[in-house]
Design an enzyme around this catalytic site. Structure first.
Site, PDB file in Angstrom:
ATOM      1  N   ASP A 142       0.803  -1.219   0.000  1.00  0.00           N
ATOM      2  CA  ASP A 142       0.000   0.000   0.000  1.00  0.00           C
ATOM      3  C   ASP A 142       0.839   1.273   0.000  1.00  0.00           C
ATOM      4  O   ASP A 142       0.692   2.118   0.867  1.00  0.00           O
ATOM      5  CB  ASP A 142      -0.929  -0.056   1.228  1.00  0.00           C
ATOM      6  CG  ASP A 142      -1.909   1.094   1.283  1.00  0.00           C
ATOM      7  OD1 ASP A 142      -2.379   1.532   0.225  1.00  0.00           O
ATOM      8  OD2 ASP A 142      -2.188   1.571   2.407  1.00  0.00           O
ATOM      9  N   GLU A 396       3.735  -7.882   7.546  1.00  0.00           N
ATOM     10  CA  GLU A 396       2.502  -8.538   7.102  1.00  0.00           C
ATOM     11  C   GLU A 396       2.709  -9.573   6.012  1.00  0.00           C
ATOM     12  O   GLU A 396       2.211  -9.436   4.895  1.00  0.00           O
ATOM     13  CB  GLU A 396       1.484  -7.493   6.647  1.00  0.00           C
ATOM     14  CG  GLU A 396       1.031  -6.619   7.792  1.00  0.00           C
ATOM     15  CD  GLU A 396      -0.187  -5.772   7.453  1.00  0.00           C
ATOM     16  OE1 GLU A 396      -0.516  -5.637   6.268  1.00  0.00           O
ATOM     17  OE2 GLU A 396      -0.806  -5.251   8.386  1.00  0.00           O
ATOM     18  N   TYR A 452      -6.687  -3.246  12.777  1.00  0.00           N
ATOM     19  CA  TYR A 452      -7.613  -2.223  12.283  1.00  0.00           C
ATOM     20  C   TYR A 452      -9.056  -2.514  12.687  1.00  0.00           C
ATOM     21  O   TYR A 452      -9.977  -2.294  11.910  1.00  0.00           O
ATOM     22  CB  TYR A 452      -7.468  -2.094  10.756  1.00  0.00           C
ATOM     23  CG  TYR A 452      -6.128  -1.489  10.366  1.00  0.00           C
ATOM     24  CD1 TYR A 452      -5.952  -0.108  10.367  1.00  0.00           C
ATOM     25  CD2 TYR A 452      -5.040  -2.285  10.067  1.00  0.00           C
ATOM     26  CE1 TYR A 452      -4.728   0.456  10.052  1.00  0.00           C
ATOM     27  CE2 TYR A 452      -3.803  -1.731   9.754  1.00  0.00           C
ATOM     28  CZ  TYR A 452      -3.650  -0.355   9.753  1.00  0.00           C
ATOM     29  OH  TYR A 452      -2.444   0.208   9.445  1.00  0.00           O
ATOM     30  N   GLU A 489       0.879  -0.869  14.034  1.00  0.00           N
ATOM     31  CA  GLU A 489      -0.039  -0.098  13.187  1.00  0.00           C
ATOM     32  C   GLU A 489      -1.427  -0.175  13.798  1.00  0.00           C
ATOM     33  O   GLU A 489      -1.847  -1.242  14.254  1.00  0.00           O
ATOM     34  CB  GLU A 489      -0.149  -0.678  11.762  1.00  0.00           C
ATOM     35  CG  GLU A 489       1.042  -0.425  10.893  1.00  0.00           C
ATOM     36  CD  GLU A 489       0.871  -0.931   9.451  1.00  0.00           C
ATOM     37  OE1 GLU A 489      -0.293  -1.043   8.981  1.00  0.00           O
ATOM     38  OE2 GLU A 489       1.891  -1.218   8.819  1.00  0.00           O
TER      39      GLU A 489
END
Ligand code: GCB
Length: 583
Positions: A142, A396, A452, A489
């Site tokens: 990303d 990740e 998230y 994150e």
């Protein structure tokens, strides 16, 4: 210039173009041409230079801070070096290729990423009727695939007999405020008669000395390098011939300890709490090109917020930034470019949590060689930095898929073997790598999580998200009572200036509520040792329906204006001490 791949380019001749390009910087945002901005394939840089004759009696080295992602370097038409991997330096001796008059330096670059490179890209080619190839990389990550000569390129000189490298590993006795500094010196060219080292304190006073290429120098009443209170010594190494120093190499270094024990992350024997960010090298126009003013500002903004650390997500940052962090006392988790090691992504984790789950990642990816090289290069470059307290081997990856352990175990072994300071190691876990599904978390010294809840999962529902956050953190702590846990994150995209009486996602209110929710849970978990949010600033990505001119999870905009959440985070972080927050 972009290589049209129609006629071969002769690297010994002037390039057939009038285009100009600033260096260091990414090429993408300099041209105002959409086609060039998104060009995938090969592109060329060229310049000429002269070297004064007396200098040529010295050994001359051409050094690239980085070349993204693969470079072929030609001097006066001859290929003199090649390097693959876009975020680490490489160099080559150039004496044998230099001419008396103008020298022509030509660099061919490629920004292609595929299943054998890190970062990982989905690469494809199409051929038109004339046989012309169009290349495409769909980033498996990303951030925008900014490429070019992103970091400074220098020619430096050394004598023929020279010091190549210095390895510094302080062994600290905290109780007696003493350090045995192990210094190893690598030399090249004809051998020196003697190698001498002196250690200078910050005032320039000599506080230790030794001789030889493998030596131990004891420092007493040692000043420790502390987070936000940096103290840097300098090792001044002299290569001697006939009683004279012919080469002198100065390396600043800090003295500090790092250790993981009983669920704590200890710096200088004290339990440290990480407060800070995941970042990017990403600024307007420069792209991923070195932008020193932004680097200085970013660290100042961090300090102003009460932050103490960041992660070099998702690749090694510039030498300049690492030196700045050493000097400013900013604690760094240093990450390899291993991002996107996952060939299938789904938001359905019911399958993934089953014990035998396997996708094609560890069969399809051929990244192991590049990954090993990246570990060698990041440790080789950053080994002496006091700011670096942990290496992140990947971001990740498909750690939930069978084969992950077999892939990662040798890499962790390699990093442990290479690091002279034996820092802790981690990788950064994706949400599907939970305590049940993760296949390789036993390798980690610190459990680092990207989560998230409330954004990608249960969007907008902070109540359920709070429960899920709590449940997962408790499960990690129960599984590994001795491993510290931190978030590397967590974040919510936020359009600055967008407000909502209903705390809707994308609003500034939601961003703040999201962080407040997470903070509450963090404070309940004893082994939770740090919060690095996502992201320091908005940054550019590929196009996508979830992206609005890039990723908007910054707590600062791309031009570094604060979103309103910065006030809340500043209050929180100023009230959390760097040490001893979790008892
Ligand atoms: C992640 C990635 C990061 C992305 C972020 C996001 O998990 O590690 O590179 O930018 O999520 O915002 O989706």
């Amino acid at each position: 210039m972009v290589d049209p791949e129609t006629t071969p380019i002769d690297p010994g001749k002037p390039l057939p173009t009038n285009d100009v390009m600033a260096v260091p910087a990414s090429f993408n945002d300099q041209t105002a041409e959409a086609k060039i901005r998104s060009h995938t394939g090969y592109f060329w840089y060229q310049r000429s230079f002269t070297v004064a004759k007396p200098l040529r009696a010295q050994r001359l080295v051409l050094r690239f801070g980085s070349a993204t992602h693969e470079a072929w370097v030609y001097l006066n038409g001859k290929e003199i070096t090649h390097h693959k991997g876009g975020f680490t330096p490489f160099e080559v001796e150039i004496n044998d290729y230099l001419k008396d008059e103008d020298n022509l330096l030509t660099v061919k670059l490629s920004n292609i990423l595929d299943y054998s490179t890190i970062p990982v890209g989905n690469y494809s080619e199409t051929k038109d009727v004339d046989g012309h190839i169009t290349r495409k990389v769909d980033e498996n990550f990303d951030f925008f695939n900014y490429a070019g000569l992103n970091r400074p390129i220098k020619i430096y000189s050394t004598p023929k007999a020279h010091i190549d490298d210095i390895v510094i590993a302080p062994d600290v006795d905290l109780a007696h405020k003493q350090a045995d500094v192990h210094i190893m010196v690598q030399t090249g060219g004809e051998p020196f008669d003697e190698v001498r080292t002196i250690i200078l304190d910050e005032e320039g006073h000599q506080v230790g000395e030794g001789s030889g290429t493998d030596e131990q120098i004891t420092l007493s009443r040692v000043h420790l390098w502390q987070p936000l209170h940096a103290y840097l010594y300098t090792a001044k190494v002299e290569g001697m011939l006939n009683g004279q120093p012919v080469d002198i190499y100065e390396e600043p270094f800090g003295v500090r300890t790092v250790k993981v024990t009983d669920g704590k992350f200890l710096i200088n024997g004290q339990p440290f709490y990480f407060k800070g960010f995941g970042k990017h090298e990403d600024t307007y126009i420069n792209g991923k090109g070195l932008n020193e003013a932004y680097n200085v500002l970013d660290l100042n903004l961090m300090k102003k917020m009460g932050a103490n650390s960041f992660r070099t997500s998702h690749y090694p940052y510039s030498d300049e930034m690492m030196r700045l962090c050493d000097r400013e006392g900013i604690v760094v988790i240093d990450e390899t470019p291993a991002v996107g090691l996952m060939v299938s992504f789904t938001f359905d984790n019911s399958e993934i949590s089953k014990p035998g789950y396997q996708d094609d990642t560890w069969k399809d990816l051929k990244t192991a060689t590049a990954h090993r090289q990246a570990i060698h290069e990041i440790i080789d470059r950053d080994k002496n930095h006091a700011c670096v307290v942990m290496w992140s081997i990947a971001n990740e990856a498909a750690n939930y898929s069978k084969g992950a352990h077999e892939y990662f175990e040798p890499l962790f072994k390699l990093a442990r073997q290479l690091d002279p300071q034996k820092r802790p190691l981690t990788y950064i876990d994706l949400v599907w790598s939970n305590p049940q599904s993760d296949k390789s978390s036993d390798l980690l010294d610190v459990i680092c999580l990207n989560r998230y809840y409330g954004w990608y999962l249960d969007t907008g529902d902070l109540e359920i998200s709070e429960e899920k956050t709590r449940a997962e953190l408790k499960a990690w702590q129960a599984k590994y009572p001795d491993k510290p846990i931190m978030y590397t994150e967590y974040g919510a995209d936020t359009i600055p200036g967008l407000h909502s009486a209903y705390d809707e996602p994308w609003s500034e209110e939601f961003q703040e509520d999201y962080y407040r929710m997470n903070s509450r849970v963090f404070d309940e978990i004893p082994n939770f040792v740090g919060e690095q949010l996502w992201n320091f600033a908005d940054f550019q990505t590929k196009y996508g329906i979830q992206r609005v001119q890039g990723n908007k999870k910054g707590v600062f905009t791309r031009s570094r204006e604060p979103k309103s959440v910065v006030r809340y985070l500043s209050q929180r972080w100023h009230s959390i001490p760097n040490f001893g927050y979790k008892k």
